[in-house]
Design a protein around this motif. Sequence first.
Motif, PDB file in Angstrom:
ATOM      1  N   GLN A 197     135.656 -45.754  54.620  1.00 34.74           N
ATOM      2  CA  GLN A 197     135.060 -44.687  54.710  1.00 34.74           C
ATOM      3  C   GLN A 197     134.634 -44.337  55.951  1.00 34.74           C
ATOM      4  O   GLN A 197     134.624 -43.198  56.510  1.00 34.74           O
ATOM      5  CB  GLN A 197     133.876 -44.760  53.716  1.00 34.74           C
ATOM      6  CG  GLN A 197     133.035 -43.592  53.673  1.00 34.74           C
ATOM      7  CD  GLN A 197     133.778 -42.214  53.027  1.00 34.74           C
ATOM      8  OE1 GLN A 197     134.847 -42.578  52.343  1.00 34.74           O
ATOM      9  NE2 GLN A 197     133.555 -41.068  53.622  1.00 34.74           N
ATOM     10  N   ILE A 200     137.432 -42.942  57.995  1.00 33.04           N
ATOM     11  CA  ILE A 200     137.906 -41.465  57.622  1.00 33.04           C
ATOM     12  C   ILE A 200     136.621 -40.777  58.131  1.00 33.04           C
ATOM     13  O   ILE A 200     137.181 -39.390  58.753  1.00 33.04           O
ATOM     14  CB  ILE A 200     137.934 -41.270  56.135  1.00 33.04           C
ATOM     15  CG1 ILE A 200     138.879 -42.236  55.387  1.00 33.04           C
ATOM     16  CG2 ILE A 200     138.347 -40.017  55.839  1.00 33.04           C
ATOM     17  CD1 ILE A 200     140.459 -42.024  55.948  1.00 33.04           C
ATOM     18  N   GLU A 201     135.564 -40.945  58.133  1.00 34.49           N
ATOM     19  CA  GLU A 201     134.564 -39.991  58.698  1.00 34.49           C
ATOM     20  C   GLU A 201     134.585 -39.971  60.197  1.00 34.49           C
ATOM     21  O   GLU A 201     134.404 -39.030  60.914  1.00 34.49           O
ATOM     22  CB  GLU A 201     133.139 -40.554  58.302  1.00 34.49           C
ATOM     23  CG  GLU A 201     132.537 -40.579  56.788  1.00 34.49           C
ATOM     24  CD  GLU A 201     131.486 -41.199  56.636  1.00 34.49           C
ATOM     25  OE1 GLU A 201     130.832 -41.910  57.364  1.00 34.49           O
ATOM     26  OE2 GLU A 201     131.030 -41.149  55.506  1.00 34.49           O
ATOM     27  N   LYS A 204     137.333 -37.374  60.823  1.00 36.42           N
ATOM     28  CA  LYS A 204     136.791 -36.292  60.434  1.00 36.42           C
ATOM     29  C   LYS A 204     136.054 -35.621  61.651  1.00 36.42           C
ATOM     30  O   LYS A 204     136.012 -34.241  61.985  1.00 36.42           O
ATOM     31  CB  LYS A 204     136.113 -36.018  59.116  1.00 36.42           C
ATOM     32  CG  LYS A 204     137.112 -36.478  57.858  1.00 36.42           C
ATOM     33  CD  LYS A 204     135.975 -36.225  56.678  1.00 36.42           C
ATOM     34  CE  LYS A 204     136.829 -36.525  55.472  1.00 36.42           C
ATOM     35  NZ  LYS A 204     136.067 -36.383  54.233  1.00 36.42           N
ATOM     36  N   ARG A 205     135.421 -36.234  62.363  1.00 32.25           N
ATOM     37  CA  ARG A 205     134.555 -35.793  63.343  1.00 32.25           C
ATOM     38  C   ARG A 205     135.365 -35.313  64.556  1.00 32.25           C
ATOM     39  O   ARG A 205     135.217 -34.367  65.367  1.00 32.25           O
ATOM     40  CB  ARG A 205     133.472 -36.711  63.886  1.00 32.25           C
ATOM     41  CG  ARG A 205     132.363 -37.212  63.001  1.00 32.25           C
ATOM     42  CD  ARG A 205     131.105 -38.214  63.634  1.00 32.25           C
ATOM     43  NE  ARG A 205     131.731 -39.258  63.702  1.00 32.25           N
ATOM     44  CZ  ARG A 205     131.586 -40.261  62.655  1.00 32.25           C
ATOM     45  NH1 ARG A 205     131.004 -39.893  61.934  1.00 32.25           N
ATOM     46  NH2 ARG A 205     131.982 -41.459  63.026  1.00 32.25           N
ATOM     47  N   LYS A 206     136.299 -36.251  64.847  1.00 31.15           N
ATOM     48  CA  LYS A 206     137.352 -35.931  65.919  1.00 31.15           C
ATOM     49  C   LYS A 206     138.062 -34.614  65.680  1.00 31.15           C
ATOM     50  O   LYS A 206     138.379 -33.798  66.341  1.00 31.15           O
ATOM     51  CB  LYS A 206     138.424 -36.957  65.945  1.00 31.15           C
ATOM     52  CG  LYS A 206     137.944 -38.294  66.545  1.00 31.15           C
ATOM     53  CD  LYS A 206     139.007 -39.410  66.848  1.00 31.15           C
ATOM     54  CE  LYS A 206     138.354 -40.761  67.501  1.00 31.15           C
ATOM     55  NZ  LYS A 206     139.515 -41.566  67.801  1.00 31.15           N
ATOM     56  N   GLN A 207     138.331 -34.515  64.235  1.00 26.99           N
ATOM     57  CA  GLN A 207     139.033 -33.237  63.910  1.00 26.99           C
ATOM     58  C   GLN A 207     138.149 -31.771  64.145  1.00 26.99           C
ATOM     59  O   GLN A 207     138.787 -30.945  64.380  1.00 26.99           O
ATOM     60  CB  GLN A 207     139.284 -33.166  62.179  1.00 26.99           C
ATOM     61  CG  GLN A 207     140.529 -32.177  61.891  1.00 26.99           C
ATOM     62  CD  GLN A 207     140.893 -32.555  60.580  1.00 26.99           C
ATOM     63  OE1 GLN A 207     140.009 -32.703  59.571  1.00 26.99           O
ATOM     64  NE2 GLN A 207     142.393 -32.523  60.312  1.00 26.99           N
ATOM     65  N   GLN A 208     136.794 -32.196  64.071  1.00 23.42           N
ATOM     66  CA  GLN A 208     135.891 -30.880  64.417  1.00 23.42           C
ATOM     67  C   GLN A 208     135.884 -30.585  65.637  1.00 23.42           C
ATOM     68  O   GLN A 208     135.760 -29.446  66.162  1.00 23.42           O
ATOM     69  CB  GLN A 208     134.310 -31.263  63.728  1.00 23.42           C
ATOM     70  CG  GLN A 208     134.413 -31.205  62.250  1.00 23.42           C
ATOM     71  CD  GLN A 208     132.946 -32.088  61.811  1.00 23.42           C
ATOM     72  OE1 GLN A 208     132.126 -32.138  62.575  1.00 23.42           O
ATOM     73  NE2 GLN A 208     133.013 -32.015  60.296  1.00 23.42           N
ATOM     74  N   SER A 211     140.744 -28.931  67.067  1.00 20.48           N
ATOM     75  CA  SER A 211     141.582 -28.354  66.140  1.00 20.48           C
ATOM     76  C   SER A 211     143.080 -29.059  65.925  1.00 20.48           C
ATOM     77  O   SER A 211     143.344 -29.119  64.779  1.00 20.48           O
ATOM     78  CB  SER A 211     141.397 -26.871  65.905  1.00 20.48           C
ATOM     79  OG  SER A 211     142.106 -26.597  67.315  1.00 20.48           O
ATOM     80  N   LYS A 216     146.238 -37.831  57.817  1.00 21.92           N
ATOM     81  CA  LYS A 216     146.496 -37.828  56.501  1.00 21.92           C
ATOM     82  C   LYS A 216     146.278 -39.349  55.986  1.00 21.92           C
ATOM     83  O   LYS A 216     146.804 -40.014  56.729  1.00 21.92           O
ATOM     84  CB  LYS A 216     147.843 -37.197  56.106  1.00 21.92           C
ATOM     85  CG  LYS A 216     147.849 -36.818  54.618  1.00 21.92           C
ATOM     86  CD  LYS A 216     149.158 -36.123  54.514  1.00 21.92           C
ATOM     87  CE  LYS A 216     149.484 -35.862  52.951  1.00 21.92           C
ATOM     88  NZ  LYS A 216     148.652 -35.171  52.303  1.00 21.92           N
TER      89      LYS A 216
END
Length: 229
Positions: A197, A200-201, A204-208, A211, A216
């Motif tokens: 977890q 994954i988090e 997600k922070r890197k994705q924010q 872009s 996946k």
Amino acid sequence: PLCAANIDNEWIPSCPTHLKPVVGIKFDTLQQGISFYENYARLSGFDTRLYSTKKRKSDGKISLKYCVCNKEGFRETPRLQSNCKKKRPITRMGCNARITLKLINDQDNYIIFSFHEGHTHPLTTPNSVHHTKQSRNLTLAHKKYIMDNSRANIGATKSYRLMKEHVGGYQNMAASVTDFKNFQRDIRKHISGKDAQTLIENFKRKQQMCSSFFFKYEVDDKQHLIRIF
């Protein structure tokens, strides 16, 4: 400065006079008195530990507090079990060095009520004083260094050796390799069962922040992470 003389079968620390405990010295709080003795111990080459406490029945305030050398008393010899391979080192040597802090009755201040200076064991040499508990302190910089190296799959022992080269020697580390190992152990214990977890988090922070960053992942029927791209 940490050399000691053997007088009456006791080792007397060589310490600056203004830093040495003297009966009658007054402190505003109990913690100030304890910190004063801990600083004296660090300069003198030994470790301390808090001993017994006496409280007043009228208000519950601490009336007497004993701080002793960590080699005070004798440890009971445990029975060795057949499957026990590692023997615990002898850490108690019946040392009588201690300080007693006493509460002043009509005030909330404390004074040095008694002080025993001599030790029944040699003191730490200047070259080894950085190994004492009083001198070791795992700072925020140490912790960040361990965590950063852990992300690069570098263990605590190797991190300790690398940092030793950066700071110019073990005497400048202000921490031991055991401190490094214990902190990394605590990190693993904290994230135990949550490492997937956390990963994954982090993505997600890197994705924010970016872009174009893509990832996946797939989980099984028990929600366990099985693969990630």
